[in-house]
Design a protein around this motif. Sequence first.
Motif, PDB file in Angstrom:
ATOM      1  N   ASP A 181      69.664  72.714  18.705  1.00  0.00           N
ATOM      2  CA  ASP A 181      69.816  71.460  17.953  1.00  0.00           C
ATOM      3  C   ASP A 181      69.374  71.556  16.507  1.00  0.00           C
ATOM      4  O   ASP A 181      69.416  70.569  15.766  1.00  0.00           O
ATOM      5  CB  ASP A 181      69.089  70.311  18.651  1.00  0.00           C
ATOM      6  CG  ASP A 181      67.586  70.547  18.792  1.00  0.00           C
ATOM      7  OD1 ASP A 181      67.083  71.559  18.234  1.00  0.00           O
ATOM      8  OD2 ASP A 181      66.920  69.730  19.450  1.00  0.00           O
TER       9      ASP A 181
ATOM     10  N   HIS B 191      76.291  74.033  12.959  1.00  0.00           N
ATOM     11  CA  HIS B 191      76.026  73.661  14.344  1.00  0.00           C
ATOM     12  C   HIS B 191      76.047  74.914  15.221  1.00  0.00           C
ATOM     13  O   HIS B 191      76.751  75.883  14.930  1.00  0.00           O
ATOM     14  CB  HIS B 191      77.064  72.657  14.850  1.00  0.00           C
ATOM     15  CG  HIS B 191      77.082  71.378  14.082  1.00  0.00           C
ATOM     16  ND1 HIS B 191      76.087  70.438  14.180  1.00  0.00           N
ATOM     17  CD2 HIS B 191      77.968  70.890  13.175  1.00  0.00           C
ATOM     18  CE1 HIS B 191      76.356  69.415  13.391  1.00  0.00           C
ATOM     19  NE2 HIS B 191      77.489  69.665  12.757  1.00  0.00           N
TER      20      HIS B 191
ATOM     21  N   LYS C 228      76.453  69.365  19.468  1.00  0.00           N
ATOM     22  CA  LYS C 228      76.413  68.445  18.332  1.00  0.00           C
ATOM     23  C   LYS C 228      76.163  67.037  18.854  1.00  0.00           C
ATOM     24  O   LYS C 228      76.763  66.627  19.853  1.00  0.00           O
ATOM     25  CB  LYS C 228      77.731  68.497  17.553  1.00  0.00           C
ATOM     26  CG  LYS C 228      77.778  67.630  16.305  1.00  0.00           C
ATOM     27  CD  LYS C 228      79.124  67.787  15.594  1.00  0.00           C
ATOM     28  CE  LYS C 228      79.209  66.925  14.354  1.00  0.00           C
ATOM     29  NZ  LYS C 228      80.535  67.050  13.677  1.00  0.00           N
TER      30      LYS C 228
ATOM     31  N   GLY D   3      73.785  65.833  20.472  1.00  0.00           N
ATOM     32  CA  GLY D   3      73.225  65.785  21.812  1.00  0.00           C
ATOM     33  C   GLY D   3      74.174  66.123  22.935  1.00  0.00           C
ATOM     34  O   GLY D   3      73.838  65.920  24.109  1.00  0.00           O
TER      35      GLY D   3
END
Length: 248
Positions: free
Chosen positions: A92, A147, A168, A170
């Motif tokens: 994340d 990402h 991305k 979550g």
Amino acid sequence: MKTRLAAVLALVAAPLTAETIGFAEYAGPTARYAHGVLGDAIEWTRLEITTGNAQDRAGLLTDLVQRRNVYTFNLPLDRVFEDIAPRLADVDGDGKPEVIVVETQVDTGAQLAIYDETGKIAATPHIGTRNRWLAPIGAADLDGDGHIEIAYIDRPHLAKTLRVWRFKDGALTEIVAGSGLTNHRIGEDFISGGIRECGQGPEMITANANWSRVVATRLEDGTLRGTDLGAFAGQGSFDDALACRPLS
């Protein structure tokens, strides 16, 4: 002196830093899912994640004992971790790792899942059929978009399909797939290949479908582009490829 003491007291009174995952392992061996793709009938029922507080950024609390916590996640009876070992990767982008696992449901097969100390935070769909598995390649920002992408081989003994998912907001979203690649043979207690960086951006290292060649695959503009690196001559070929050495 009073200023420094006040700063220390303020740090003690407030939370230090968020916990950081330092280690993860499987536990609770079981034979309740008799697939045996990794060479034996033993899978795992439990994931144990160990965290510890990192040193505070002000550098004032280095003499305090660092707190360690162990978080345990037990799967229901219809699931197992069908895997070699959990993998730590920052998916994340917060500078702290999460845990990537292979989790299998007895009727619908394997899925790739991400855990942190709170539990499962994201997962791909299950493959859809009993005794169907996936073999992770690794996690990296494969296309430079900021990402993290996670790659695996879907059914490395059957479909031999490379799938790339982006984490991305979550969630995991599949962005591309390509056929004719694999990274595991039935009965092996390891997964071959991985992700390398040889100065040209990250590349996924696998075998081709019949294990005759080693292939480097890049993600560019939403497309998978493969390069034949040379003949597969045993696990040393993967070692050379991952170390950016020419294949002998």
